[in-house]
Motif scaffolding. Structure first.
Motif, short mmCIF file in Angstrom:
data_model
loop_
_atom_site.label_atom_id
_atom_site.label_comp_id
_atom_site.label_asym_id
_atom_site.label_seq_id
_atom_site.Cartn_x
_atom_site.Cartn_y
_atom_site.Cartn_z
N CYS A 245 0.83 -1.20 0.00
CA CYS A 245 0.00 0.00 0.00
C CYS A 245 0.87 1.26 0.00
CB CYS A 245 -0.93 0.01 1.21
SG CYS A 245 -2.31 -1.12 1.11
N ILE A 246 1.91 1.23 0.81
CA ILE A 246 2.80 2.38 0.88
C ILE A 246 3.61 2.53 -0.41
CG2 ILE A 246 4.82 3.31 2.08
CD1 ILE A 246 3.68 1.93 4.64
N LYS A 247 4.12 1.42 -0.92
CA LYS A 247 4.94 1.45 -2.14
C LYS A 247 4.16 1.99 -3.32
CE LYS A 247 7.60 -1.63 -5.20
NZ LYS A 247 8.11 -3.02 -5.40
N TYR A 248 2.88 1.61 -3.44
CA TYR A 248 2.08 1.99 -4.61
C TYR A 248 1.07 3.10 -4.29
CZ TYR A 248 4.06 -2.10 -6.93
OH TYR A 248 4.93 -3.03 -7.49
N ASP A 249 1.18 3.69 -3.10
CA ASP A 249 0.31 4.80 -2.70
C ASP A 249 -1.17 4.41 -2.81
OD1 ASP A 249 -0.40 7.28 -1.74
OD2 ASP A 249 -0.30 8.25 -3.70
N VAL A 250 -1.55 3.35 -2.11
CA VAL A 250 -2.89 2.78 -2.20
C VAL A 250 -3.61 2.93 -0.86
CG1 VAL A 250 -4.13 0.56 -2.41
CG2 VAL A 250 -2.37 1.19 -4.08
N ILE A 251 -4.90 3.21 -0.91
CA ILE A 251 -5.72 3.29 0.31
C ILE A 251 -6.17 1.89 0.70
CG2 ILE A 251 -7.93 4.13 1.24
CD1 ILE A 251 -7.63 6.52 -0.72
N CYS A 252 -6.16 1.60 1.98
CA CYS A 252 -6.65 0.31 2.49
C CYS A 252 -7.99 0.50 3.17
CB CYS A 252 -5.64 -0.28 3.49
SG CYS A 252 -6.16 -1.87 4.18
N ILE A 253 -8.99 -0.23 2.70
CA ILE A 253 -10.30 -0.29 3.38
C ILE A 253 -10.32 -1.59 4.15
CG2 ILE A 253 -12.80 -0.37 3.08
CD1 ILE A 253 -12.45 1.16 0.47
N SER A 254 -10.29 -1.49 5.47
CA SER A 254 -10.17 -2.66 6.32
C SER A 254 -11.51 -2.94 7.01
CB SER A 254 -9.07 -2.45 7.36
OG SER A 254 -8.83 -3.64 8.07
N ASP A 255 -12.18 -3.98 6.57
CA ASP A 255 -13.47 -4.40 7.11
C ASP A 255 -13.19 -5.27 8.33
OD1 ASP A 255 -15.90 -5.55 7.69
OD2 ASP A 255 -16.36 -6.14 5.64
N GLU A 256 -13.46 -4.72 9.52
CA GLU A 256 -13.11 -5.41 10.76
C GLU A 256 -14.34 -5.62 11.65
OE1 GLU A 256 -9.73 -3.48 12.58
OE2 GLU A 256 -8.70 -3.24 10.64
N VAL A 257 -15.47 -5.95 11.03
CA VAL A 257 -16.72 -6.05 11.79
C VAL A 257 -16.70 -7.19 12.81
CG1 VAL A 257 -18.08 -4.96 9.97
CG2 VAL A 257 -17.88 -7.46 10.02
N TYR A 258 -15.85 -8.20 12.60
CA TYR A 258 -15.77 -9.33 13.54
C TYR A 258 -14.57 -9.19 14.50
CZ TYR A 258 -19.00 -11.33 10.15
OH TYR A 258 -20.09 -11.53 9.31
N GLU A 259 -14.12 -7.98 14.69
CA GLU A 259 -12.86 -7.74 15.42
C GLU A 259 -12.84 -8.33 16.83
OE1 GLU A 259 -12.33 -3.54 16.60
OE2 GLU A 259 -14.31 -3.22 15.72
N TRP A 260 -13.98 -8.37 17.52
CA TRP A 260 -14.01 -8.87 18.89
C TRP A 260 -14.15 -10.39 18.95
CZ3 TRP A 260 -12.41 -5.03 21.71
CH2 TRP A 260 -12.76 -3.73 21.37
N LEU A 261 -14.51 -11.00 17.83
CA LEU A 261 -14.80 -12.43 17.81
C LEU A 261 -13.57 -13.21 17.35
CD1 LEU A 261 -18.41 -12.26 16.33
CD2 LEU A 261 -17.70 -12.41 18.73
N VAL A 262 -12.60 -13.31 18.24
CA VAL A 262 -11.33 -14.00 17.95
C VAL A 262 -11.14 -15.09 19.00
CG1 VAL A 262 -8.84 -13.72 17.72
CG2 VAL A 262 -10.37 -11.92 16.91
N PHE A 263 -10.75 -16.28 18.53
CA PHE A 263 -10.72 -17.46 19.40
C PHE A 263 -9.30 -17.92 19.71
CE2 PHE A 263 -14.50 -17.97 16.55
CZ PHE A 263 -15.42 -17.46 17.45
N ASP A 264 -9.24 -18.77 20.72
CA ASP A 264 -7.98 -19.42 21.11
C ASP A 264 -6.93 -18.36 21.44
OD1 ASP A 264 -9.30 -21.89 20.54
OD2 ASP A 264 -8.84 -21.60 18.41
#
Length: 462
Positions: A245-264
């Motif tokens: 993203c930095i090398k090619y000057d690209v925007i990142c859209i990060s869909d993190e709707v399940y961020e709290w649902l992490v196991f183990d």
């Protein structure tokens, strides 16, 4: 079969006459007193060309099929239980506290109490002070967040990289914005094995990923934890994406709707916290997923004001604002949990602990069936490999991917519905996902027990 057409006089709006015409009739009738004019249906009245590829809905199709066959639906991803009581109490209070403003428009970009609560929750996580008034946008669900983000930044011909499997709205949203979707699949590194595997075993090819970046690339969409796979991207994998993203000057859209649902022992890492990424990342969250209230349809986008301005502009000319009363209740929900963050009593900690045994029950059921599960690191979906079942699918549509055929057969014959994950791939890469089905486990134990009975009866008949 008939359709009903109401003929209305121009003198009295409450005076209606009714006539019946066959569905095949291709005329529209408009009436004035003593005058009826017929005209042929116009080609101008059709759906917009940019929406033609988006007409068919996976969710409508399989929900309808489940209803038609009275099947247990483990396809669509929503809880069949209530949100936490403190959230419901907050909603009741907002409705009954006598404050008339709870029933009127609030600030367009987000109810002040909610954006302040979100800033308080996420500033420590993002490792920076988030400005609630300029760096947060509240939208109609994460869908609205994605839509406004893409509409606000994409110009005709801009390319958007989408990592597969992807939630199925990404592709049409990019196209409707005038962009060109470019797909890169996560590929399973363990195939043809008669055992459970992990979502961590699905990897990006770094060279393949970089080959998709060029001067036309405007953005990349990532989803972690991933739906439908359950993969939680590691720090090393996010570093690769960040570097590109930095090398090619690209925007990142990060869909993190399940961020709290992490196991183990897995850990969710926000790509916006990596060096050089805050200034080029829009992070999307969801009240529906956070508080098990998907029907509330509240989402948010967090990011630098100069990138967020496009999404805000689209939002103000599309939805303008979201329901005040729901934003107020969600704000109270965040405030309630803020003082318990990091403790076992926090709902964000409790929910994944409650879901782990449900996940494990489904893992065991799939293993018993010989439908080898891909154990999810996060989210509330599980993929199961169907290649070992040898089901006769000759009666299903031959032009559809194998998983579509299988889910339709299973719905009709076993009264159990799942979702075919090849729908989360472009046509070129559908073969990566067509040997699996997606099942949802954020369900009451009673629901999962019904699924258990269906599967065990099926196994006994093999």
């Amino acid at each position: 079969m008939f359709r009903r057409i109401l003929l209305q006089t121009n003198k009295n709006l409450s005076s209606l006459q009714t006539t019946i015409l066959p569905v095949s009739a291709s005329v529209i009738i408009s009436c004035k007193p003593q005058i009826c004019q017929k005209r042929m249906a116009s080609s101008k009245h059709g759906i917009s060309r940019r929406l033609l590829e988006s007409q068919k809905s996976l969710w409508v199709e399989f929900s309808k099929l489940a209803l038609e066959h009275n099947a247990l639906n483990l396809g669509q991803g929503f809880p069949d239980f209530q949100p936490p009581q403190f959230l419901l109490d907050a909603l009741k209070d907002a409705a009954a506290n006598g404050n008339y403003l709870m029933n009127q428009y609030t600030r367009g970009y987000g109810h002040p109490r909610l954006v302040n609560a979100i800033a308080d929750v996420y500033s420590p996580i993002m490792e920076r002070k988030i400005d609630p008034m300029s760096e947060i946008l509240i939208s109609v669900g994460a869908y609205g967040s994605l839509f406004c983000s893409l509409q606000g930044m994409i110009n005709d011909g801009d390319e958007v990289i989408i990592i597969e499997p992807f939630f199925d709205c990404y592709d049409p949203m990019v196209k409707v914005a005038g962009g060109v979707p470019v797909f890169v699949p996560l590929r399973p590194t363990k195939t043809g094995v008669s055992m459970a595997t992990s979502s961590a075993d699905w990897k990006l090819d770094e060279k393949e990923l970089e080959s998709k970046f060029n001067e036309k690339t405007k953005a990349i969409i990532i989803n972690t934890p991933n739906n439908p796979l359950g993969k939680v991207f590691s720090r090393e994998e996010l570093d690769v994406i960040a570097r590109l993203c930095i090398k090619y000057d690209v925007i990142c859209i990060s869909d993190e709707v399940y961020e709290w649902l992490v196991f183990d022992d897995n850990k969710h890492i926000k790509i916006a916290t990596l060096p050089g990424m805050w200034e080029r990342t829009l992070t999307i969250g969801s009240a529906g997923k956070t508080f098990s209230a998907t029907g509330w349809k509240l989402g948010w986008t967090i990011g630098p004001s100069d990138i967020l301005v496009g999404a805000k502009t689209m939002h103000q000319n599309c939805n303008y604002t979201c329901p005040t009363i729901l934003q107020e209740a969600t704000a109270v929900g965040f405030e309630h949990e803020l003082k318990r963050m990091g403790t076992p009593e926090c709902y964000f900690s409790q929910l994944p602990k409650e879901l782990e045994p449900k996940r494990d029950k489904l893992i065991n059921l799939m293993t018993e069936m010989g439908m080898w599960p891909v154990i999810p690191q996060g989210g509330y979906f599980l993929l199961a490999d169907i290649t070992g079942l040898n089901i006769d699918l000759s009666q299903e549509a031959a032009d559809e991917p194998k998983d579509f055929q299988f889910v339709k057969w299973m719905t009709k014959n076993k009264k159990l519905t799942a979702i075919p994950p090849s729908a989360f791939y472009c046509k070129e890469h559908q073969s990566v996902g067509e040997n699996y089905v997606r099942l949802c486990f954020i369900k009451e134990d009673e629901t999962l027990e019904k699924a258990s009975k269906i599967l065990r009866q099926w196994k006994s008949s093999m």
